[in-house]
Design an enzyme around this catalytic site. Structure first.
Site, PDB file in Angstrom:
ATOM      1  N   GLU A 849       0.840  -1.207   0.000  1.00  0.00           N
ATOM      2  CA  GLU A 849       0.000   0.000   0.000  1.00  0.00           C
ATOM      3  C   GLU A 849       0.873   1.256   0.000  1.00  0.00           C
ATOM      4  OE1 GLU A 849      -3.128   0.070   2.921  1.00  0.00           O
ATOM      5  OE2 GLU A 849      -3.339   2.242   2.790  1.00  0.00           O
ATOM      6  N   ARG A 927      -7.046   2.777  14.102  1.00  0.00           N
ATOM      7  CA  ARG A 927      -7.974   1.650  13.906  1.00  0.00           C
ATOM      8  C   ARG A 927      -7.895   0.686  15.096  1.00  0.00           C
ATOM      9  NH1 ARG A 927     -11.241  -0.802   9.886  1.00  0.00           N
ATOM     10  NH2 ARG A 927     -11.009   1.059   8.630  1.00  0.00           N
ATOM     11  N   GLU A1316     -10.665  -7.975   5.099  1.00  0.00           N
ATOM     12  CA  GLU A1316      -9.954  -7.986   6.380  1.00  0.00           C
ATOM     13  C   GLU A1316     -10.731  -8.622   7.542  1.00  0.00           C
ATOM     14  OE1 GLU A1316      -9.580  -3.741   5.651  1.00  0.00           O
ATOM     15  OE2 GLU A1316      -7.601  -3.869   6.546  1.00  0.00           O
TER      16      GLU A1316
END
Ligand SMILES: Cc1cc2nc3c(=O)[nH]c(=O)nc-3n(C[C@H](O)[C@H](O)[C@H](O)COP(=O)(O)OP(=O)(O)OC[C@H]3O[C@@H](n4cnc5c(N)ncnc54)[C@H](O)[C@@H]3O)c2cc1C
Ligand code: FES
Ligand code: FES
Length: 1384
Positions: A849, A927, A1316
């Site tokens: 990413e 997160r 995920e």
């Protein structure tokens, strides 16, 4: 009938000549004692049925290099270069002289020299089929959804192909999983691949439910009641002519070998010639007789004898070993012969393959008509059984097909598996030298010191003799590794004992590997045992004491694990002691002889999809599946070489932190083929050196100081990879060491944080909550890093254009826009002049990413400087050193529960190890903070996140992005507090689940809506998995077993879907309809195996009402859809799907008149042509942004953080060996709320794959660093263990939440993101192991609360048991003594 490939190409017409032009320089003349006239420099072999005549090839290349660079066959992939992943598997067919039949050997082409195939038939994935005419193995893997990113797939196909050829297309289930013990897949979770292969097993797995008995044509794999089943029955024969894939696609009729490539007839008559080739740097010999071999060795005493090359090639690749005279010894009949000498034992040639040795041993033990060997009495076969046992867990099949016993012996590795048996057997080696009598060397004292033996420099091991045993003799071998299959040992052993009729021990040899620098007999223990009575309790106790003295390992012992290794040494002996008693029919501890259950994989997917429509909801195979199984799919490194292309290799820091005093690259420029060296001085300005996801603060090149071992200092550019690597090694860097930090604990102590970001969520008042609590607890848990281990390493190819600074970059990137942007800033042009193109990735999982940018930037800087294309493909070791991992975490929590077990307060500090730069750590910690509630309500919560700055590679995104870590903190707490309050955990959970009827909100103040479905999921799951009954069975089992324990537990998960950064929640798409009716779709997401392109094409086909094959996706590129978000956060389908729909809506509006005009059955061709003629724009740009979100940390009344939650739960049951720490997963049931799936098979693939990746995260995958220098230790599949084929649950069931219409979902076609969310469910295995270990500890009198950190490796499990054996083994550090390896 399908024509065979061979029959399409008659042999007479297939002679071709391929000459490798990269061999440079002259072939040195042979010394006079070697008869040059008998040697040829020409290699002859067949490649996929075509004759190859290769003159004096490059002596330094591998077989894989030949295939990819010279034969231009790029289907075979490079995943690791060390024989550990199987991506490079090819098949070598040759006549087996022992049976006169053709044997198909799957081998690793990445470590095999080209000489290996001389005189043989080399078969690659391209040779067995293609997209138009796939081989049944290819077709079935594709249509059973066994290929996601596809990078592992050619290797997996070829291992299966070899098995099919060797078994006439009818393998057993045992043979299938065994054939894949050297192959890894990181995407699929293996089950669909096994399902596909099981269709070759004769006798249908489904018994009476076999598809041939169905009249409705439901496909193979479509079982009763809408379930797919596979392979647990023994039933009837399959009517292969009716074989279909799980989604009903008809498959090729029954497999028969007569459709296969034939073995070239001319090879049957071919006599292998002696060969000599090479150049001034390196030469190769291939003698064909022992006499020639001895002569060569005499002429070149330092010549390297090469067997299977499985050790040598690792030394060449990893340690730059230079063997300039290499002699291939595996084609010498005398060195491969074997014979049984009655009454004495087995003689076998030193360079027999380990696979053949297995067969020979098997024949002696079980009998076989393959060879003329007798079946021996069981008592005669003690050492043979021990060897066979060691070979079963020795590397993978590809290695065993090539490697040899001589290689194992001469390598003298202290963790060799065969050597302990050979030492305990006092096996005898015959060693020969030119002009001398053969000498015999006993293995008893063969090893002198680390990798140093009694083998004379000029000596060649020619044969090995292993004696048979007598009735009084007992032998057993045991091995413990991090992973059961294809793993080198932590401790390996072989025990020999002779016991007379009075139970008195008359001989004993306890031999260990992994306990000393050499394979070593435990001296004290072995001599102590002689004369002792087996039944005397003191015998066992005192032997333990002797072993403790024999293996007094220090805490900081190289390799680490001192207590575990000593514990294994004692445990293995305890097992053997009981084995002998069992052999003698004496009373023994039966449980210690049991291995954990490892059954064939079975299970079902719930394939009823009530929402299926013409296209949506169908289980279409991945659009590239057939290309991937046939090797036609193109990845970055498969792009053909560009004109003038250079290869770039980085010069990496060897120091964790240091000042750079000087860099001298002059010697590198002297290396032939090296063209240039690039570093910070080649950039237009200092800003150009900086890149970074959020605000660009990470340098491409070190600027005076290095901050981790692996940081890029410069790049060597050369004509070939070989030259670039040699140049890289020639660069001299002088450093001045500075103190460094590796672990979270060290960072906390040094107050080393990225302290400008400290996300917190709070609700209520913790202290008030604690006051209301009856129970208050606190604890600390830890979770290690995880390496992405995508099978395709990071790669980039930068192609400069001649004008205006334009540049094309092909990158294995999940993030084309960021790649484009930072390539532009590094090369000093606007973004508009850079095009980043991504066809597909061989797996990403978050690791590509942001980290892809570094490599793309380096390649581009090199390309701009040299004005030549630059390719950079990381080796596995470079990738693991430089590209970062999942963030390790440390959690410190405090909580309170009232008298009704309701949580009243929950406070947790989450510390993550970010490494040396921020990269995406802000998003990751946020997160984690937002997932620390998992599925539980608490009125008073505080969650704080801390980002630790250390001197490791910068950690980065990894599937789950901090979510699994946050949830692990919460679940660890729940397990521990349930034990402390002595309440059933399932009950405690029920009491504390969020309740959607109570107007509750999460710890970050997001409302709990009707979307919350955990209670229903868990309830359905418990019923369907028969949970309560199995809990009782487990408890009954544990009462009856002492050393084997079981555990069963449930884990729920709730995963928020949306990017944390609001601006990323947008996507674009571009849809062109051409006037022939074909459609080109482009969107912002990248295809990395997750099936995104397949789903997007389905959405497009659905919206435009065309057949799926009307829609084509070529690539993702920044010049078609700009400003894209990374493919991440499980949001790609939602975002890009929304954009695709938006574009299609516009086109539908423009096509509406034509639909009305031509009627409902009009084809797109008709409509598009008419619209074109009417000058209607048939191209539309779509856009989507997620509504209603926008959480900001610290706001009193924040907006929702997530658009919705994907939820699920998992029940896992495990079996654990308390004596070794081995475990297996007996059964796993997963239920997910996936809304209305766009493609159910793809979603199930994501669930199974994520779960298995999660299982690895929480169990076998342990990243380790050297404590003394901060370098990463785990740099390849040899040291880092992702789950293999046989590690997945033996029963693996996946279902989805039933009885919900999902009308509340406002997502694309009411589907949910799935990539995920299931990953955290892998933790169920850790928690089930915890339950099993608790049961074990209890019987040893330990009932304190067990803290089991992640990953719970075999070592952690064994140490947690707390029995007397492990207590005796404990090694405590001396003052100031550091461990050898640490988790970061
Ligand atoms: C992925 C992988 C997994 C592995 N797993 C295991 C494992 O589970 N257990 C284990 O024990 N090992 C393991 N190994 C190590 C290795 O495969 C074995 O040691 C193997 O037996 C080496 O045999 P080879 O023929 O390939 O040796 P080569 O690499 O060809 O040679 C190794 C050494 O032996 C010498 N040699 C070879 N033949 C002779 C001869 N006739 N006379 C004198 N010297 C000779 C060579 O000169 C060289 O020094 C693994 C290796 C890899 C790459
Ligand atoms: S690339 Fe050869 S085994 Fe991994
Ligand atoms: S499909 Fe196996 S690694 Fe991706």
């Amino acid at each position: 009938m399908t024509p065979s490939i061979a029959s399409l190409v008659p042999e007479s017409s297939i002679v071709s000549t391929v000459s490798q032009d990269i061999a440079k320089g002259e072939l040195p003349p042979l010394p006079k004692e070697i008869d040059a006239s008998s040697y040829t420099t020409v290699l002859t072999f067949y490649l996929n049925g075509v004759k190859q005549v290769v003159r004096n090839p490059n002596p330094e290349g591998t077989l894989l290099d030949y295939l990819r660079l010279n034969a231009h066959l790029t289907g075979t992939k490079l995943g690791c270069s060390e024989g550990g992943c199987g991506a490079c598997t090819i098949v070598v067919a040759s006549i087996d002289p022992d049976t006169n039949s053709v044997y198909y050997a799957a081998i690793n082409s990445c470590i095999a020299p080209l000489i290996f195939v001389e005189g043989k038939h080399l078969i690659t994935v391209e040779g067995i089929g293609n997209v138009k005419n796939p081989h049944p193995a290819q077709e079935r893997i594709a249509y059973f959804h066994g290929s996601q990113c596809g990078f592992c797939t050619p290797g997996i196909v070829m291992s299966l192909y070899a098995l099919l050829r060797n078994t006439d297309g009818s393998p057993s289930k045992d043979q299938i999983v065994e054939a894949w013990d050297g192959n890894l897949c990181r995407c699929t979770g293996y089950k669909p691949i096994i399902d596909a292969a099981n269709t070759f097993v004769s006798g249908c797995a489904r018994g009476k439910d076999c598809c041939k008995n169905k009249s409705n044509g439901q496909g193979c794999g479509g079982g009763p009641n809408g379930t797919t089943t596979n392979s647990d029955g023994n039933g009837m024969e399959v009517d292969m002519n009716k074989l279909m894939s799980p989604n009903g696609m008809p498959l090729k009729p029954a497999y028969t070998a007569d459709q296969e490539l034939i073995f070239p007839p001319s090879l049957r008559k071919y006599e292998l010639p002696p060969i000599y080739f090479g150049n001034f740097r390196k030469v190769w010999f291939r003698p064909t007789s022992k006499a020639q071999l001895l002569q060569i060795k005499s002429a070149y005493p330092s010549a390297k004898i090469v067997g299977g090359s499985s050790e040598i090639q690792i030394e060449i690749k990893m340690k730059a070993a230079n063997y300039n005279v290499s002699v291939f010894a595996n084609d010498i009949p005398e060195l491969k012969a074997f014979s049984y000498v009655p009454g004495q034992g087995l003689h076998f040639g030193s360079n027999i393959s380990l696979s053949r040795l297995e067969e020979v041993l098997h024949a002696l033990i079980e009998g076989s008509d393959k060879f003329s060997l007798p079946k021996l009495e069981p008592h005669q076969t003690g050492f043979f059984r021990a060897m066979l046992h060691q070979l079963k867990y020795f590397a993978g099949r590809q290695i065993r097909n090539a490697a040899t016993p001589a290689g194992n012996i001469a390598t003298a590795s202290p963790i060799s598996d065969l050597n302990p048996v050979l030492v305990s057997a006092h096996a005898v080696l015959t060693v020969e030298q030119e002009g001398k009598e053969p000498m015999e060397l006993s293995m008893a004292d063969f090893f002198i010191s680390y990798r140093n033996t009694k083998l004379p420099t000029e000596g060649i091991i020619t044969s090995i003799f292993v004696p048979e045993t007598t009735k009084l003799q007992h032998v057993a071998a045991y091995k413990q590794a991090k992973r059961k299959d294809d793993d080198i040992a932590i401790v390996t052993s072989s025990f020999f004992m002779e016991v007379d009729d009075n139970n008195v021990i008359t001989q004993a040899r306890l031999v260990y590997g992994g306990m000393a620098p050499i394979t070593l007999a435990a001296k004290d223990a072995s001599s102590f045992l002689v004369g002792k009575n087996l039944l005397d309790r003191e015998t066992l106790e005192s032997t333990f004491s002797c072993l403790e003295r024999d293996f007094n390992l220090p805490y900081g012992v190289p390799g680490g694990m001192a207590t575990y290794r000593r514990g294994l040494a004692l445990s293995f002996f305890y097992r053997f002691y009981n084995q002998v008693k069992s052999d003698l029919n004496l009373e023994f501890d039966a449980d210690v002889l049991t291995e954990v259950t490892r059954d064939h994989v079975k299970g079902k997917r719930d394939i009823v999809n009530p929402f299926e429509s013409r296209i949506l909801g169908k289980s279409n195979p991945h659009l590239s599946a057939l290309k991937q199984v046939t090797g036609e799919a193109v990845y970055v490194d498969d792009i053909p070489p560009q004109h003038g292309e250079l290869f770039g290799v980085q010069v990496l820091s060897t120091k964790a932190r240091a000042k750079i005093l000087s860099v001298d690259f002059s010697a590198a420029l002297e290396v032939p083929g090296v063209v240039d060296y690039v570093d910070i001085n080649d950039l237009p300005n200092r800003e150009a050196n900086m890149w970074g996801s959020v605000n660009g603060y990470e340098p491409f090149f070190a600027d005076g100081e290095v901050f981790y071992a692996g940081q890029c200092i410069g790049v060597v550019l050369a004509e070939t990879e070989l030259a670039a690597n040699e140049g890289m090694r020639a660069v001299k860097v002088e450093y001045e060491d500075l103190p460094f930090i590796t672990t979270i604990e060290e960072a906390i102590e040094a107050n080393s944080y990225f302290d400008h970001i400290k996300p917190q969520t709070y609700k209520g008042d913790i202290e008030e909550g604690l006051k209301k609590a009856k129970y208050v607890f606190e604890g600390t848990n830890r979770m290690g890093a995880q390496e992405h281990f995508y099978l395709e390493t990071q790669g980039a190819l930068a192609v400069p254009e001649p004008e205006d600074g334009e540049l094309k970059i092909y990158s294995s990137s999940q993030n084309p826009t960021e790649t484009q942007h930072f390539v532009a800033s590094a090369t000093g042009v606007p973004d508009s002049r850079i095009v980043c193109r991504v066809k597909r990735l061989g797996g990403g999982f978050g690791g590509k990413e942001s980290r892809c940018v570094q490599l793309a930037g380096l390649a581009s800087i090199g390309a701009v400087k040299t004005k030549r294309p630059v390719r950079m493909i990381l080796s596995r070791a470079e990738d693991m050193q430089t590209s970062g991992q999942r963030h390790p975490f440390l959690f410190k929590w405090r909580c309170g529960f009232d008298e009704n077990y309701k949580m009243t307060a929950y406070e947790v500090d989450l510390y993550c190890n970010a490494g040396w730069t921020m990269d995406l750590s802000k998003g990751v910690i946020e997160r984690a903070v937002l997932h620390a509630d998992n599925v539980y309500f608490c009125p008073n919560v505080t969650v704080r996140g801390w980002i630790c700055k250390t001197n490791t590679a910068s950690n980065t995104a990894f599937r789950g992005f901090g979510g699994p870590q946050g949830m692990f903190a919460c679940e660890s707490m729940f397990y521990e507090v349930a034990d402390r309050m002595n309440i059933d955990l399932d009950e405690l959970r029920r009491i504390n689940y969020y309740d959607k009827t109570q107007n509750q909100s999460t710890s970050f103040k997001q409302a709990i809506t009707e979307d919350f479905s955990i209670p229903e999921i868990v309830e359905q799951l418990h019923v369907e998995s028969d949970y309560e009954a199995r809990k009782a069975q487990v408890s009954a089992f544990n009462k009856e077993h002492k050393w084997i324990k079981r555990g069963i537990t449930t884990t729920p998960t709730k995963f928020g879907i949306s990017f944390g950064a609001l601006f990323l929640n947008q996507a674009g798409a571009l849809v062109h309809i051409y006037h022939d009716g074909s459609i080109l779709l482009t969107h912002g997401g990248t295809e990395m195996g997750q099936g995104l392109h397949t789903k997007m094409a389905m959405i497009c086909a659905h919206e435009l009402q065309v057949p799926l094959d009307n829609v084509f996706i070529s690539e993702t590129a920044t010049n078609t859809v700009p400003n894209t978000s990374p493919s991440a956060a499980s949001a790609s389908s939602d975002l890009n799907g929304g954009a695709v729909k938006n574009a299609c809506d516009q086109l539908n509006e423009r096509l509406r008149p034509y639909r009305e005009k031509f009627g409902p059955n009009a084809t797109m061709r008709e409509m598009a042509h008419a619209a074109y003629m009417d000058r209607v724009n048939l191209s539309a740009n779509g856009f989507y942004k997620t509504p209603d979100i926008g959480f900001i940390f610290g706001e009193e009344n924040p907006k929702p953080a997530f658009y919705y939650f994907t939820q699920g739960a998992c029940v896992s049951e495990v079996e654990v060996n308390m004596l070794t720490g081995d475990f297996s997963v007996i059964r796993t049931d997963i239920k997910m709320d996936i809304g209305r799936p766009i493609n159910q098979a793809i979603d199930y693939g994501q669930i199974e794959g994520a779960y298995v990746q999660g299982q690895g995260l929480f169990t076998t995958e342990q990243s380790l660093w050297f404590a003394h220098n901060g370098q990463i230790f785990t740099r390849g599949p040899g040291a880092y263990k992702i789950p293999g084929f046989r590690d997945i649950p033996q029963e693996f069931n996946v279902t989805m939440l039933k009885d919900r219409p999902f009308n509340h979902l406002n997502t694309i076609h009411r589907s949910k993101g799935i990539g995920e969310p299931p990953l955290f469910l892998g933790s169920t295995v850790l928690f089930a192991i915890r339950e099993a270990v608790k049961a074990g500890r209890k019987q040893f009198g330990l009932d304190d609360v067990l803290v089991l950190n992640s990953p719970c490796t075999a070592e952690r499990i064994r140490l947690a048991v707390g029995d007397d054996i492990i207590k005796r083994a404990v090694v405590t550090p001396k003052k100031g003594e550091k461990p050898f390896l640490v988790e970061a």
